[in-house]
Motif scaffolding. Structure first.
Motif, short mmCIF file in Angstrom:
data_model
loop_
_atom_site.label_atom_id
_atom_site.label_comp_id
_atom_site.label_asym_id
_atom_site.label_seq_id
_atom_site.Cartn_x
_atom_site.Cartn_y
_atom_site.Cartn_z
N LYS A 340 3.16 15.75 5.34
CA LYS A 340 3.79 17.05 5.53
C LYS A 340 5.16 17.13 4.85
O LYS A 340 5.43 17.98 4.03
CB LYS A 340 3.93 17.35 7.01
N TYR A 350 -1.15 18.48 2.94
CA TYR A 350 -2.40 19.08 3.38
C TYR A 350 -2.53 18.96 4.89
O TYR A 350 -3.01 17.95 5.40
CB TYR A 350 -3.58 18.36 2.72
N GLY A 351 -2.14 20.01 5.62
CA GLY A 351 -2.33 20.01 7.06
C GLY A 351 -3.80 20.04 7.41
O GLY A 351 -4.24 19.47 8.41
N GLU A 352 -4.60 20.71 6.56
CA GLU A 352 -6.03 20.81 6.86
C GLU A 352 -6.74 19.46 6.72
O GLU A 352 -7.83 19.30 7.23
CB GLU A 352 -6.68 21.89 5.99
N TYR A 353 -6.10 18.52 6.02
CA TYR A 353 -6.68 17.17 5.94
C TYR A 353 -5.91 16.22 6.86
O TYR A 353 -6.01 15.01 6.74
CB TYR A 353 -6.66 16.64 4.50
N GLY A 354 -5.08 16.79 7.72
CA GLY A 354 -4.42 15.99 8.75
C GLY A 354 -3.06 15.40 8.36
O GLY A 354 -2.53 14.58 9.08
N TYR A 355 -2.49 15.82 7.22
CA TYR A 355 -1.19 15.31 6.78
C TYR A 355 -1.15 13.78 6.74
O TYR A 355 -0.11 13.17 6.96
CB TYR A 355 -0.06 15.77 7.71
N LYS A 357 -2.63 11.75 8.95
CA LYS A 357 -2.62 11.11 10.27
C LYS A 357 -3.91 10.35 10.59
O LYS A 357 -3.94 9.54 11.50
CB LYS A 357 -2.31 12.13 11.37
N TYR A 358 -4.98 10.62 9.83
CA TYR A 358 -6.22 9.86 10.06
C TYR A 358 -6.19 8.61 9.19
O TYR A 358 -6.11 8.70 7.96
CB TYR A 358 -7.45 10.70 9.71
N LYS A 471 -11.54 21.44 5.72
CA LYS A 471 -10.87 20.81 6.87
C LYS A 471 -11.48 19.45 7.17
O LYS A 471 -12.68 19.24 7.03
CB LYS A 471 -11.01 21.72 8.09
N THR A 473 -11.47 16.75 10.42
CA THR A 473 -11.03 16.46 11.78
C THR A 473 -11.69 15.14 12.20
O THR A 473 -12.49 14.58 11.45
CB THR A 473 -11.45 17.57 12.76
N GLN A 474 -11.36 14.68 13.40
CA GLN A 474 -11.89 13.41 13.85
C GLN A 474 -12.56 13.60 15.21
O GLN A 474 -11.98 14.23 16.09
CB GLN A 474 -10.76 12.39 13.96
N GLU A 475 -13.75 13.08 15.35
CA GLU A 475 -14.46 13.17 16.62
C GLU A 475 -15.30 11.92 16.81
O GLU A 475 -16.04 11.53 15.91
CB GLU A 475 -15.40 14.38 16.61
N HIS A 476 -15.23 11.32 17.97
CA HIS A 476 -16.01 10.11 18.29
C HIS A 476 -15.89 9.08 17.18
O HIS A 476 -16.87 8.48 16.79
CB HIS A 476 -17.51 10.42 18.47
#
Lengths: 666, 193, 279
Positions: A340, A350-355, A357-358, A471, A473-476
């Motif tokens: 960011k 890219y906030g949509e790619y999580g800046y 953070k992943y 986008k 995101t992260q899940e499981h």
């Protein structure tokens, strides 16, 4: 001047079709001061030139006007002809009646009238010409290469092999640049280190290359042929002359868990380290922000262990000076960061790619390290978060590139190719894995390039989707990648174990500061500017400074190497002579009338004007004045236009000449 | 706006505020709009294809598409567009044009009807009268589709809403409804007859 | 503190629980809502779907009337209303458009008043002040803060928070002493105005949002929008029926949570009038 010869060329049909050359020659002959006026079918051909030479001698001409094409085309030709006939070459002017007349007009009568006027201007100019002498500047026959990546290495070796001394300055502890960290290279899949490290060793051992690693260019003074470079050798805390590179120090260092720059954070290194085993020089450096001894006077194990007594905790930055005649800038690139907030940039990330953070969303250079045999995982592809082998990897092209909203509209050019390469390397390592690629266009122009991409798709089963990703995101523990396939017109969601971003290529950090020190241009993105996009691709607008590699624009290895060799050959041409001659059409300042306001100094784009003092022969001070440095002046004329006391003038293009030309039209 | 860059466009199809030809031409069809759209999977034509139809001047297809009525106006596409094309604005403009030309997709009758009834409602009342809106809307859908049960769909919610004091039988109206009406008149769609 | 208040239709209709919550919560913080008298509907989704000019004129009328009545700040708790007002404000930046709109709406649109959403309202009051006013920290709450579409979009109109990874609501919830979760659907759309007309889409979107919040460990959702509340709370039973699973996700307005922390009762805040009142 009253014995001017005017030579009107037909240029075959090019001029003669539209301009009545006989008529023109006849009218020109009547102009005051014109001794002879001739026309000929090809003035630039041998008989034409012979005509000019013969008339100079027979008519004792003291000025020549050739009415033909653009001076870019043949000014040098006719000046040389005049010189052989004994006339000062700067008393030759050209009247461009082709590009500026016959080629752009249809009406023969009007074109003929205009051609006459153009010639009349040139006659006025030559009437007021002075006999000039070319400027001679001595040349220091050494070159500086800034940056020790593959481009810098190529340039340095080429120049050094040609017999000139080279000073190489590399910011990092080792040369090798980005290429040293790559796994395999497209389109041949040969091992990057295998082809680069021998070249690095050559640099390290070359008798004519002086390598300053872990150093930066601090200051640049002087001018073409005569640069004085101040180099900052950053404190390494290791005496390179004593060190044998045995490795005892980095083995014993207890602080081993520092993020490795060479591995782009994918691996760890001690506080005293060499970036990678094949480093040149193979000498360690201590990271002062991490070393316990340097932070709080603790530890010191490396010093105790070093038999060569090479550790020096009292080391400080040192400034050294080097004299060179030419400079090659090869500072390379870095990748766009999706974070960011970024220092010194307006890019928003890219906030949509999580800046960022992943943990398992990495960039392409990080991926290179993860699949490199010399990488932190020994070539086994493990994802950063938990070391698992990713069974599904999404590669995203054009991250930052071609993205106006993120500030970079340009194409980074090499991503299509290395992404195809990545999918292959991945498939070769993880046989049951699936590579997915989101792309917009596949730009694979080059020898064997498109075939390579097709191979990734057809043989190695990479699945390509034509669309961008909106986008992540992260899940499981899975990364949910929401993209699209515009060919099918559907959204595509992929559950991935890892995502690799083909982030845009940007110039290396600090490029603007370096460009300002060197007084060379750069574009809005920080890429260095070439002098002419077609005809002078490795020159800059400052004489004696050349560019090579990705500091100029995104490039792959073959292109960077080719440009580096081109820059090296330009340097060799320069260094081939003891002296440089430069055209004398530069500014001169009338030091008697100069009001010493120094407006010219502030406006000169080439820093070519200095303050000076006028003194009597006995040394008594008379007045301050501005003085042009003929080595630096590029003859742009800015000083002439700003000088309030009209003391600056451009030789070969004086105010007097211009006024005479304008008045001749009245 | 005359879409000169695209030549064959019948200008009366386009509302005045249609994103400029330059804006539409800016789209390089990367599909990020489609990728991020929460309802793209329900569309007959994906958002990037809607913009493509606009680029091609295929207005008939665009205006008759179901997609423009599936769009929920969440602005995700416009927000993320790398070329800064206002894709949501394109959708809005196409809806307006589609309605004006009587080209709205019949399958999406309920969405169209709802929006129209909503506007009529505020034109009359200045502020929204929810009960009236629901009543009108249901009636309209039933008259159009013949699906009587639609009348009673969600009817179970009514007592629940009542219990929660969420049903306002006599809602407030704006004081000066004359001005509301005049605003509506002045904003009547500016298309050629 | 007195502040101009534009309730919008929903808050005077079926979302009157939101208004009651706001008045109770803000009242406890000494903020009095001064409702502008002559407000009209902002046009909502219908106007910007069907009539561009109208979608500017209706909020322009409201903004102009608020400015006429001397409101320097206008609190619009519905994000759709506040976005519409901000759109009019932005349009007023172009003098030609400003004049045209002023003529259409029969009032001088200046576009100078500040428009506040609920989060900004709390920011104005001050996070420190909120913190010190907390009497009953809602410690059992682990909230998924849901921003929906229009609090942060379009960014060049609303200029609020980070439009991809907003955190302003979390800051406020954390100040109350409640926990928040990181989750993926913070700014995904809930279907908004399609509640009546395209229920399938609304149920699908609401289902994604509710389940994602639950998967990330949230025991409730916090919203700052009446539409979001309708789709996630009122429609939750329908979502459960459609997807055959129990969700039981309480959906609070941000003002509910603040009010609870200030020691107000669920009745005072109208939380008892929500559809899902306990998990």
């Amino acid at each position: 001047m009253s014995r001017i010869g005017v030579f009107t060329c037909w240029c075959g049909e090019n001029i003669a079709r539209t301009v009545d050359v006989d008529e023109v020659a006849k009218r020109v002959a009547e102009l005051p001061g014109v001794r002879c006026s001739l026309n000929y079918k090809y003035m630039c051909a041998d008989p034409g030139q012979a005509l000019v030479r013969e008339k100079i001698a027979s008519e004792k001409l003291d000025g020549v006007v050739v009415a033909s094409c653009s001076p870019h085309m043949h000014l040098k030709t006719f000046r040389k002809a005049a010189q052989t006939a004994g006339l000062n070459p700067y008393l030759v002017e050209m009247a461009n009646i082709r590009e500026q007349c016959s080629w752009v007009h249809h009406d023969r009568a009007q074109a003929t009238a205009k051609a006459f006027e153009i010639i009349r201007l040139a006659v006025e100019k030559v009437r007021n010409d002075a006999a000039l002498q070319p400027i001679r500047v001595p040349v220091t026959r050494r070159a500086l290469v800034i940056g020790g990546g593959v481009a810098g290495i190529q340039a340095a070796l080429d120049i050094a092999d040609a017999g000139h001394e080279v000073v190489m300055v590399e910011r990092e502890p080792s040369i090798g640049g980005k290429m040293a960290g790559l796994s395999e290279t497209f389109p041949t899949l040969d091992c990057s280190q295998c082809i680069l490290t021998p070249r690095m060793v050559e640099v390290g051992q070359h008798p004519r290359i002086k390598l300053y690693s872990y150093s930066e260019v601090e200051k640049v003074e002087g001018f073409v042929g005569n640069f004085k470079i101040t180099i900052r050798q950053k404190a390494r805390y290791v005496d390179v002359s004593k060190c044998t590179g045995c490795g005892e120090c980095w083995n014993v260092c207890p602080l081993k868990r520092n993020s490795s720059e060479f591995d782009y954070g994918m691996g760890m290194r001690p506080a005293i380290y060499i970036p990678f085993p094949q480093a040149v020089p193979a000498r360690p450096v201590i990271d002062k922000s991490q070393c316990a001894k340097l932070i709080r006077n603790g530890c010191g194990l490396c010093e105790k262990k070093c038999k060569a007594e090479a550790i020096n905790f009292k080391d400080e930055d040192r400034l050294v000076e080097e004299a060179v005649g030419a400079v090659v800038v090869a500072t390379g690139y870095k990748l766009y960061s999706i974070a960011k907030s970024q220092p010194k940039t307006t890019l928003a990330g890219y906030g949509e790619y999580g800046y960022g953070k992943y943990k398992d969303v990495i960039d392409s250079l990080q991926f290179e390290r993860l699949v490199s045999a010399s990488g932190p995982t020994g070539g086994v592809l493990k994802r950063p978060s938990d070391g698992a082998i990713p069974k599904s990897v999404v590669f995203i092209s054009c991250v930052g590139s071609r993205d106006n909203a993120k500030g970079l509209p340009y194409c980074s050019k090499i991503c299509c190719m290395y992404t195809a390469k990545h999918t292959m390397l991945y498939k070769h390592k993880v046989h049951d894995g699936q590579a997915h690629v989101f792309y917009m266009d596949i730009r694979a122009g080059g020898k064997g390039y498109d075939e390579f991409v097709r191979r990734a798709i057809e043989q190695d089963g990479a699945r390509y989707y034509r669309g961008r990703v909106s986008k992540i995101t992260q899940e499981h523990g899975k990364l949910i990648v929401r993209g699209a396939d515009t060919l099918a017109g559907i959204p595509v969601t992929i559950e991935a174990d890892m995502v690799v971003l083909a982030a845009a290529m940007r110039p290396a950090d600090g490029i603007e500061e370096l460009a300002q020190k060197l007084n060379i241009g750069y574009d809005e993105f920080g890429f260095l500017m070439e002098s002419h996009p077609k005809l002078r691709p490795v020159e800059t607008n400052t004489a004696g400074i050349f560019i090579a590699g990705a500091c100029h624009s995104p490039k792959d290895i073959p292109e960077a190497v080719a440009q580096a060799s081109a820059a090296a050959s330009k340097v060799q041409v320069m260094l081939a002579a003891d002296e440089l001659t430069r055209e004398p059409e530069i500014a001169a300042i009338n030091e008697q009338t100069c009001a010493a306001c120094f407006t010219c100094i502030r406006t000169c784009p080439y820093h070519a004007i200095d303050r000076a003092e006028l003194r009597t022969p006995r040394g008594a001070f008379i007045k301050n004045t501005a003085r042009v440095n003929p080595g630096l002046c590029m003859g742009c004329g800015t000083c002439v236009s700003v000088c309030p006391s009209k003391s600056a003038d451009l030789q070969g293009f004086t105010d007097q000449q211009v006024y005479a030309m304008v008045e001749s039209l009245a | 706006m005359e879409n000169q860059a695209l030549g064959q466009v019948p200008s009366e199809h386009l509302p005045v505020h249609f994103p400029s030809p330059i804006q539409v031409a800016n789209c390089y069809q990367c599909g990020k709009c489609t990728a991020g759209c929460p309802v793209a999977m329900h569309m007959d034509v994906a958002p990037n294809q809607v913009v493509r139809l606009a680029q091609l001047g295929e207005w008939e297809k665009a205006l008759r598409s179901r997609a423009i009525w599936e769009c929920v106006g969440c602005q995700t596409c416009s927000t993320r567009c790398p070329k800064e094309v206002d894709c949501a604005g394109v959708m809005d403009a196409l809806r307006e044009a589609s309605l004006a030309r009587g080209m709205a997709a019949p399958e999406r009758f309920s969405v169209v009807a709802f929006q129209k009834i909503f506007l009529e409602n505020i034109r009359r009342n200045g502020r929204l009268n929810e009960l009236e809106l629901i009543g009108h809307f249901k009636l309209d859908v039933v008259l159009h589709t013949g699906r009587i049960p639609f009348l009673f769909k969600d009817a179970g919610l009514a007592p629940q809403l009542g219990k929660r004091k969420k049903l306002h039988l006599i809602p407030g109206k704006a004081r000066d409804r004359g001005v509301v009406n005049r605003i509506f008149e002045r904003c009547a769609s500016e298309r050629k007859p | 503190m007195n502040i101009g208040y534009y309730p919008g239709c929903a808050l005077h209709g079926s979302s009157n629980d939101y208004e009651q919550s706001l008045r109770a919560c803000l009242g406890a913080l000494d903020v009095q809502l001064d409702e502008m008298k002559d407000w009209i509907c902002c046009g909502a989704t219908a106007a910007h779907s069907l009539n561009h000019k109208l979608s500017l004129a209706l909020p322009a009328r409201n903004l102009a009337v608020a400015e006429r009545d001397g409101f320097k700040q206008l609190f619009a708790p519905c994000p759709l209303c506040s976005m519409q007002l901000l759109k009019a404000k932005k349009a007023a930046g172009d003098e030609r458009v400003r004049k045209e709109l002023s003529e259409i709406v029969e009032a001088d649109l200046r576009g100078e008043s500040e428009v506040l959403n609920l989060i900004q309202m709390f920011e104005k009051i001050g996070v420190a002040r909120l913190k010190s006013a907390v009497k009953a920290p809602p410690k059992s709450i682990t909230a998924a803060c849901y921003y929906g579409c229009l609090l942060t979009r379009p960014p060049d109109v609303v200029h609020f928070d980070d439009f991809e990874q907003p955190t302003s609501m979390e800051t406020i919830v954390a100040a109350l002493g409640a926990k928040t979760v990181e989750w993926n659907y913070k700014t995904e759309c809930c279907g908004a105005g399609m509640t009546m007309s395209n229920e399938d889409i609304v149920l699908e979107l609401a289902h994604k949002i509710l389940s994602n919040a639950a998967e990330h460990g949230a025991n409730c959702l916090v919203v700052a929008c009446p539409m979001c509340h309708v789709n996630l709370d009122m429609k939750q039973a329908a979502v459960e029926r459609r997807f055959g699973k129990k969700l039981g996700m309480v959906v609070y307005y941000l003002s509910d949570l603040v009010g609870l922390a200030l020691g107000l009762s669920a009745e005072q805040l109208s939380i008892n009038r929500h559809f899902v009142t306990q998990a």
